[in-house]
Design a protein around this motif. Sequence first.
Motif, PDB file in Angstrom:
ATOM      1  N   ALA A 225      43.570  72.506  93.088  1.00 19.68           N
ATOM      2  CA  ALA A 225      44.893  72.816  93.493  1.00 19.68           C
ATOM      3  C   ALA A 225      46.036  72.498  92.260  1.00 19.68           C
ATOM      4  O   ALA A 225      45.539  72.055  91.263  1.00 19.68           O
ATOM      5  CB  ALA A 225      45.281  72.107  94.692  1.00 19.68           C
ATOM      6  N   ASP A 226      47.128  73.125  92.661  1.00 16.99           N
ATOM      7  CA  ASP A 226      48.320  73.066  91.787  1.00 16.99           C
ATOM      8  C   ASP A 226      48.904  72.075  91.861  1.00 16.99           C
ATOM      9  O   ASP A 226      50.112  71.858  91.475  1.00 16.99           O
ATOM     10  CB  ASP A 226      48.931  74.304  91.653  1.00 16.99           C
ATOM     11  N   LEU A 227      48.472  70.988  92.844  1.00 13.70           N
ATOM     12  CA  LEU A 227      49.432  69.698  93.029  1.00 13.70           C
ATOM     13  C   LEU A 227      48.908  68.473  92.414  1.00 13.70           C
ATOM     14  O   LEU A 227      47.548  68.652  92.235  1.00 13.70           O
ATOM     15  CB  LEU A 227      49.536  69.238  94.454  1.00 13.70           C
ATOM     16  N   LEU A 228      49.530  67.709  91.422  1.00 13.09           N
ATOM     17  CA  LEU A 228      49.099  66.687  90.985  1.00 13.09           C
ATOM     18  C   LEU A 228      49.768  65.186  91.421  1.00 13.09           C
ATOM     19  O   LEU A 228      50.859  65.113  91.557  1.00 13.09           O
ATOM     20  CB  LEU A 228      49.496  66.715  89.493  1.00 13.09           C
ATOM     21  N   ILE A 229      48.578  64.287  91.870  1.00 12.21           N
ATOM     22  CA  ILE A 229      49.061  63.171  92.119  1.00 12.21           C
ATOM     23  C   ILE A 229      48.576  62.083  91.120  1.00 12.21           C
ATOM     24  O   ILE A 229      47.623  61.979  90.792  1.00 12.21           O
ATOM     25  CB  ILE A 229      48.433  62.736  93.670  1.00 12.21           C
ATOM     26  N   VAL A 230      49.586  61.437  90.551  1.00  8.71           N
ATOM     27  CA  VAL A 230      49.484  60.479  89.527  1.00  8.71           C
ATOM     28  C   VAL A 230      49.296  58.868  90.323  1.00  8.71           C
ATOM     29  O   VAL A 230      50.405  58.677  90.742  1.00  8.71           O
ATOM     30  CB  VAL A 230      50.348  60.551  88.475  1.00  8.71           C
ATOM     31  N   PRO A 231      48.201  58.523  90.323  1.00  9.10           N
ATOM     32  CA  PRO A 231      48.060  56.967  90.850  1.00  9.10           C
ATOM     33  C   PRO A 231      48.561  56.140  89.575  1.00  9.10           C
ATOM     34  O   PRO A 231      48.409  56.127  88.334  1.00  9.10           O
ATOM     35  CB  PRO A 231      46.602  56.938  90.883  1.00  9.10           C
ATOM     36  N   LEU A 232      49.207  54.974  89.967  1.00 12.55           N
ATOM     37  CA  LEU A 232      49.843  54.079  89.236  1.00 12.55           C
ATOM     38  C   LEU A 232      49.840  52.545  89.977  1.00 12.55           C
ATOM     39  O   LEU A 232      50.553  52.487  90.857  1.00 12.55           O
ATOM     40  CB  LEU A 232      51.575  54.258  88.767  1.00 12.55           C
ATOM     41  N   ASP A 233      49.046  51.675  89.352  1.00 13.43           N
ATOM     42  CA  ASP A 233      49.088  50.298  90.061  1.00 13.43           C
ATOM     43  C   ASP A 233      50.440  49.638  89.730  1.00 13.43           C
ATOM     44  O   ASP A 233      51.159  49.836  88.603  1.00 13.43           O
ATOM     45  CB  ASP A 233      48.017  49.470  89.114  1.00 13.43           C
ATOM     46  N   LEU A 234      50.942  48.952  90.795  1.00 14.07           N
ATOM     47  CA  LEU A 234      52.108  48.120  90.525  1.00 14.07           C
ATOM     48  C   LEU A 234      52.282  47.201  89.316  1.00 14.07           C
ATOM     49  O   LEU A 234      53.371  47.193  88.799  1.00 14.07           O
ATOM     50  CB  LEU A 234      52.524  47.324  91.918  1.00 14.07           C
ATOM     51  N   LYS A 235      51.254  46.672  88.999  1.00 14.79           N
ATOM     52  CA  LYS A 235      50.916  45.633  87.943  1.00 14.79           C
ATOM     53  C   LYS A 235      51.162  46.554  86.651  1.00 14.79           C
ATOM     54  O   LYS A 235      51.692  45.873  85.689  1.00 14.79           O
ATOM     55  CB  LYS A 235      49.568  45.058  87.986  1.00 14.79           C
ATOM     56  N   GLN A 236      50.596  47.704  86.649  1.00 12.72           N
ATOM     57  CA  GLN A 236      50.850  48.494  85.299  1.00 12.72           C
ATOM     58  C   GLN A 236      52.486  48.974  85.282  1.00 12.72           C
ATOM     59  O   GLN A 236      52.997  48.877  84.323  1.00 12.72           O
ATOM     60  CB  GLN A 236      49.992  49.908  85.315  1.00 12.72           C
ATOM     61  N   LEU A 237      52.939  49.386  86.445  1.00 13.72           N
ATOM     62  CA  LEU A 237      54.465  49.589  86.104  1.00 13.72           C
ATOM     63  C   LEU A 237      55.477  48.566  85.736  1.00 13.72           C
ATOM     64  O   LEU A 237      56.069  48.381  85.111  1.00 13.72           O
ATOM     65  CB  LEU A 237      54.890  49.997  87.706  1.00 13.72           C
ATOM     66  N   ILE A 238      54.944  47.496  86.243  1.00 11.30           N
ATOM     67  CA  ILE A 238      55.692  45.889  85.806  1.00 11.30           C
ATOM     68  C   ILE A 238      55.305  45.678  84.446  1.00 11.30           C
ATOM     69  O   ILE A 238      56.235  45.076  83.748  1.00 11.30           O
ATOM     70  CB  ILE A 238      54.975  44.698  86.815  1.00 11.30           C
ATOM     71  N   GLU A 239      54.250  45.766  83.919  1.00 16.72           N
ATOM     72  CA  GLU A 239      53.867  45.576  82.607  1.00 16.72           C
ATOM     73  C   GLU A 239      54.467  46.432  81.492  1.00 16.72           C
ATOM     74  O   GLU A 239      55.047  45.999  80.736  1.00 16.72           O
ATOM     75  CB  GLU A 239      52.406  45.862  82.384  1.00 16.72           C
ATOM     76  N   ILE A 240      54.696  47.767  82.060  1.00 13.59           N
ATOM     77  CA  ILE A 240      55.669  48.671  81.175  1.00 13.59           C
ATOM     78  C   ILE A 240      57.092  48.178  81.055  1.00 13.59           C
ATOM     79  O   ILE A 240      57.691  48.113  79.838  1.00 13.59           O
ATOM     80  CB  ILE A 240      55.759  50.164  81.963  1.00 13.59           C
ATOM     81  N   ILE A 241      57.666  47.590  82.285  1.00 15.19           N
ATOM     82  CA  ILE A 241      59.104  47.089  82.241  1.00 15.19           C
ATOM     83  C   ILE A 241      58.995  45.946  81.259  1.00 15.19           C
ATOM     84  O   ILE A 241      59.995  45.768  80.587  1.00 15.19           O
ATOM     85  CB  ILE A 241      59.301  46.896  83.558  1.00 15.19           C
ATOM     86  N   GLU A 242      57.962  45.046  81.817  1.00 19.61           N
ATOM     87  CA  GLU A 242      58.174  43.643  80.876  1.00 19.61           C
ATOM     88  C   GLU A 242      57.987  43.808  79.319  1.00 19.61           C
ATOM     89  O   GLU A 242      58.506  42.894  78.724  1.00 19.61           O
ATOM     90  CB  GLU A 242      57.190  42.527  81.788  1.00 19.61           C
ATOM     91  N   LYS A 243      57.319  44.665  79.027  1.00 21.69           N
ATOM     92  CA  LYS A 243      56.750  44.854  77.541  1.00 21.69           C
ATOM     93  C   LYS A 243      57.888  45.967  76.899  1.00 21.69           C
ATOM     94  O   LYS A 243      57.640  46.050  75.788  1.00 21.69           O
ATOM     95  CB  LYS A 243      55.525  45.483  77.328  1.00 21.69           C
ATOM     96  N   GLN A 244      58.801  46.192  77.875  1.00 18.65           N
ATOM     97  CA  GLN A 244      59.832  46.876  77.145  1.00 18.65           C
ATOM     98  C   GLN A 244      59.377  48.026  76.357  1.00 18.65           C
ATOM     99  O   GLN A 244      59.798  48.793  75.601  1.00 18.65           O
ATOM    100  CB  GLN A 244      61.024  46.382  76.359  1.00 18.65           C
TER     101      GLN A 244
END
Length: 331
Positions: free
Chosen positions: A295-314
């Motif tokens: 299908a032409d829809l895309l759902i990107v899964p992202l673990d909350l821990k991964q999101l926090i890691e991106i922020i904390e590591k700047q």
Amino acid sequence: MSDTTLHEFDNDIITIGTPDLDKTLIKDIPKDSLIEVSDLADNGIYHSRFEGEFGWENEIFCAFVRHDWYRKYWDLPLGLPFHMDLMKRLAEFRASQNKDLTNIQFEDEGDWCHLNYEILIPAAAQTIGDALKYANEILDWIENTVQTAQEGAAGLINGVIEKYNETSLLHLPDLIEKVKTATDIDEMGKYLEELVARFFSEIKGFQIIERKRTKTEEIDIVIVNNAEQSFWKSESNLILVECKNWTKKPAGKNEYVAFREKLENRRGRAKLGFFISAKGFAKTFGLEDLRNSKADLLIVPLDLKQLIEIIEKQLNYSEELQKFYIQATTK
């Protein structure tokens, strides 16, 4: 034109798929039939490509447009009465200026509201493909104008939320600590909503127009994609973000299907969604994603821990999201 509504037709309906639109001549359509433009999906379900049908009224070929709204599930910032009144006024304006739209009828049944009108297809149109293109240009103008109004209302509301929200005063490290340590579900949801909103707001060109927490521990965010960066610029006008604030189980197949329906219900304006889960993802989430990979829809899964890691590591938020985006397309 007569004042006969679409609901009073008692004709055969012929289904034509997208590949055959330019092969089907208007002059060959029987006078007593209606044309439905739909494509058959792999799961055996037909997906309509037009809100209504095509057919003859007297000697004029028309698009019989039907807009239907259900009050119970209406969640846009501009209320349903204002939304449908604006669509009706735009249809009336088009009718007065271009004379190619007529028989505008609105019906409020209480739970359901209906707006019907007829688009007069010009004689120059030869195929059903020509007729669909002409009708869609009118529908797109009406819907895009209303969507702009919805985004404006949502922007005003979100601006008030951001200004008068105590969590907006927290610095990012404090906000992350609140997310990690909160024991009350409602408190956790409040901090998580703010964190996710800030994260996506930092991506240049992403404008959050809607954010809310639901009673089922979900956080829903709607983003207008005004990005100039080539990677995001080619994506859909709207991007949806959902975060499951569950503390005991990962997101699975049911959550995937429900989020996919939210994307599909945005009238083709949302093709990309980010699904953030506080407890990761069950195997069934990925299996359902694979089943819908054509299908032409895309759902990107992202673990909350991964999101926090991106922020904390700047790290660079946009670049990191692109990595998860690419991973989601190459499964």
